[in-house]
Design an enzyme around this catalytic site. Structure first.
Site, short mmCIF file in Angstrom:
data_model
loop_
_atom_site.label_atom_id
_atom_site.label_comp_id
_atom_site.label_asym_id
_atom_site.label_seq_id
_atom_site.Cartn_x
_atom_site.Cartn_y
_atom_site.Cartn_z
N ARG A 261 -4.20 19.40 1.16
CA ARG A 261 -5.12 19.57 0.03
C ARG A 261 -6.25 20.50 0.44
O ARG A 261 -6.76 20.44 1.57
CB ARG A 261 -5.68 18.22 -0.42
CG ARG A 261 -4.64 17.27 -0.92
CD ARG A 261 -5.20 15.89 -1.17
NE ARG A 261 -4.41 14.86 -0.52
CZ ARG A 261 -4.75 13.60 -0.39
NH1 ARG A 261 -5.91 13.18 -0.87
NH2 ARG A 261 -3.96 12.75 0.22
N ASN B 38 0.85 -1.18 0.00
CA ASN B 38 0.00 0.00 0.00
C ASN B 38 0.89 1.24 0.00
O ASN B 38 1.36 1.67 1.05
CB ASN B 38 -0.92 -0.02 1.23
CG ASN B 38 -1.81 1.22 1.33
OD1 ASN B 38 -1.67 2.17 0.56
ND2 ASN B 38 -2.71 1.21 2.28
#
Length: 383
Positions: free
Chosen positions: A240, A15
Site C-alpha cells: 500500500r 482473525n
C-alpha cells in the site's frame, strides 16, 4: 455471603487479515484470558488458505485446499483440532472486523442489522472485509446456535478528538462518514493491556507488519493515528502506498485512463515496498534481495523513513513521548528495521523503546466474553 465466580468460558477467536488467517481458542473469565490452542493459515491468491499451522511444536503444518467461495474445510479443520486436543466446544465466537463504517463504531453482538452495517462498510476496507465477512458467514452457519461478536479495529480510535478525526475536505462529506477512523485498534489495546499500570502518560505504538500504522496514546486513550478513512492511509506499507499527493491519483485518472478500480488496485496491491522494489512487499524477501538489488535497498530505506516521520509526528501531538513500543511482524522481528527507524529518536525526546507482541485474538476473546456475558445477564433480568 461468599460470591460465586462464574466458571471460565471457552471462546473461539477468528482473525482474517489481508494476508493470513489466525485463530485462537481461549478459556476466559473476568480476570484472565488463557490460550488453549492457536494457529495460522496463509491466504492464497484464489481466496482460499494454505499451510495451516497449529501453534504446537509437535504438530506438522497441515496442507489444506479450501474453496474460495465457502471455505468449509477450514472450519472443519479447526473443530477437528479442538477435538484432537480434547477441548470443549466453544460457547461464543469472536471475529476481528477491520472496519465497521460510520454506523458500527463499537464492538457488537452480530445480528441481521449489524451484518448489514458491516456489509455496507466493505468499500472502506476492500482488502480486509470481504475475507472476514466470508469467514464470519461460514462460522455462523457452522456454529448456528452460538453468539458471534464483531470486534472492530476502529473502536480503540472512536473517541479521538475532532482535531484528529476531521479530514480537511468539504464538511458535507463528513456527514457521509468520511473521516479518520484509525486501525490496528485491537493490537493497540493489547499493548495497553500488557503494559497495565505501567502505561505512561505519553505512549506511541508502532504496529509494523503487512499493514503498518503509528498511534499516539495519551493516558491510555488514542488521540491520533496515522491511518485514515481506510487502512491504505498513513505510512508506506508492504503493498500500500500510504499517504500520497492526491494530485498523483488525479493525474492517473486524467492522463493514463485509470478508473476507480484501477486506482484501488494500484494503491492497495501494487505500491509500497513492492512497487518501489519490483521484487516483493515482504521485508524478509527484500532483505535477501538487498545485495544485488538497489531498488530493494531503497524500498526498505523508504519504509523506515516513512515510519520515523510518523513517530515524530505523533511525538509532536503528545508533546514528547515516554515510551515507544514496536509490535507486528516487522516491528517485533526485524532488528535492522527498528535500528534504522530509531536513528535520531533521542533528538525528538524518545529514549525508552521496547518491543511487545500484540495478541489481537486474546483481545477479541475477552470482548466476546464480556459482550456475551452481558447479553446473558440482560436476558436473565428480562425474565
Amino acid at each position: 455471603m461468599k460470591l460465586i465466580q462464574p466458571s471460565p468460558r471457552p471462546i473461539l477467536a477468528l482473525n482474517a487479515g489481508s494476508s493470513s488467517l489466525k485463530f485462537g481458542f481461549y478459556s476466559v473469565d473476568r480476570q484472565s484470558v488463557k490460550t488453549l490452542l492457536s494457529g495460522t493459515a496463509e491466504a492464497a491468491a484464489d481466496g482460499g488458505y494454505r499451510n495451516f499451522h497449529p501453534a504446537d511444536a509437535s504438530s506438522e503444518p497441515l496442507r489444506i485446499e479450501t474453496d474460495a467461495e465457502t471455505r468449509e474445510p477450514l472450519m472443519d479443520r479447526i473443530v477437528a483440532l479442538l477435538e484432537r486436543h480434547d477441548l470443549p466446544a466453544p460457547e461464543a465466537v469472536g471475529h476481528r472486523i477491520v472496519h465497521g463504517g460510520p454506523d458500527c463504531r463499537r464492538h457488537a453482538l452480530i445480528d441481521t442489522g449489524v451484518m448489514l452495517q458491516l456489509e455496507a462498510a466493505t468499500a472502506f476496507a476492500p482488502l480486509h472485509l470481504p475475507p472476514a465477512l466470508m469467514l464470519l458467514r461460514m462460522a455462523r452457519e457452522h456454529f448456528t446456535n452460538l453468539p458471534h461478536v464483531a470486534c472492530l479495529d476502529t473502536t480503540f480510535h472512536a473517541d479521538m478528538p475532532l482535531l484528529a478525526r476531521v479530514l480537511p475536505i468539504p464538511r458535507q462529506f463528513r456527514e457521509k462518514g468520511i473521516e479518520r477512523y484509525g486501525f490496528h485498534g485491537l493490537s493497540c489495546e493489547s499493548i495497553v493491556h500488557q503494559l497495565g499500570d505501567a502505561v505512561p502518560p505519553r505512549l506511541i505504538i508502532a504496529h509494523l507488519g503487512h499493514g503498518a500504522s503509528v498511534t499516539a496514546v495519551a493516558q491510555g486513550r488514542s488521540v491520533d493515528t496515522s491511518m485514515g478513512l481506510t487502512p491504505a492511509g498513513g505510512m508506506m506499507m508492504s503493498t500500500r502506498c500510504g499517504d500520497i499527493d492526491p494530485g498523483v491519483l488525479v493525474y492517473l485518472l486524467r492522463e493514463f485512463g485509470y478508473d476507480a478500480a484501477g486506482v484501488d488496485t494500484m494503491i492497495h496491491r501494487e505500491s509500497g515496498m513492492l512497487g518501489v522494489s519490483g521484487v516483493s512487499g515482504d521485508m524478509r524477501e527484500l532483505r535477501l534481495a538487498v545485495p544485488h538489488n538497489p531498488e530493494a535497498r531503497l524500498a526498505i530505506a523508504m519504509f523506515c523513513q516513512s515510519v520515523r516521520k510518523q513517530i515524530a509526528a505523533m511525538a509532536s501531538v503528545l508533546g514528547g513521548a515516554d515510551l515507544l513500543v514496536f509490535t507486528g511482524g516487522i516491528g517485533e522481528n526485524d532488528a535492522q528495521a527498528r535500528a534504522s527507524i530509531c536513528e535520531g529518536m533521542a533528538g525528538i525526546g524518545i529514549n525508552s523503546i521496547i518491543t511487545l507482541p500484540s495478541d489481537e485474538a486474546q483481545t477479541i476473546a475477552w470482548h466476546t466474553h464480556e459482550l456475551t456475558m452481558n447479553q446473558a445477564k440482560n436476558t436473565a433480568n428480562h425474565y
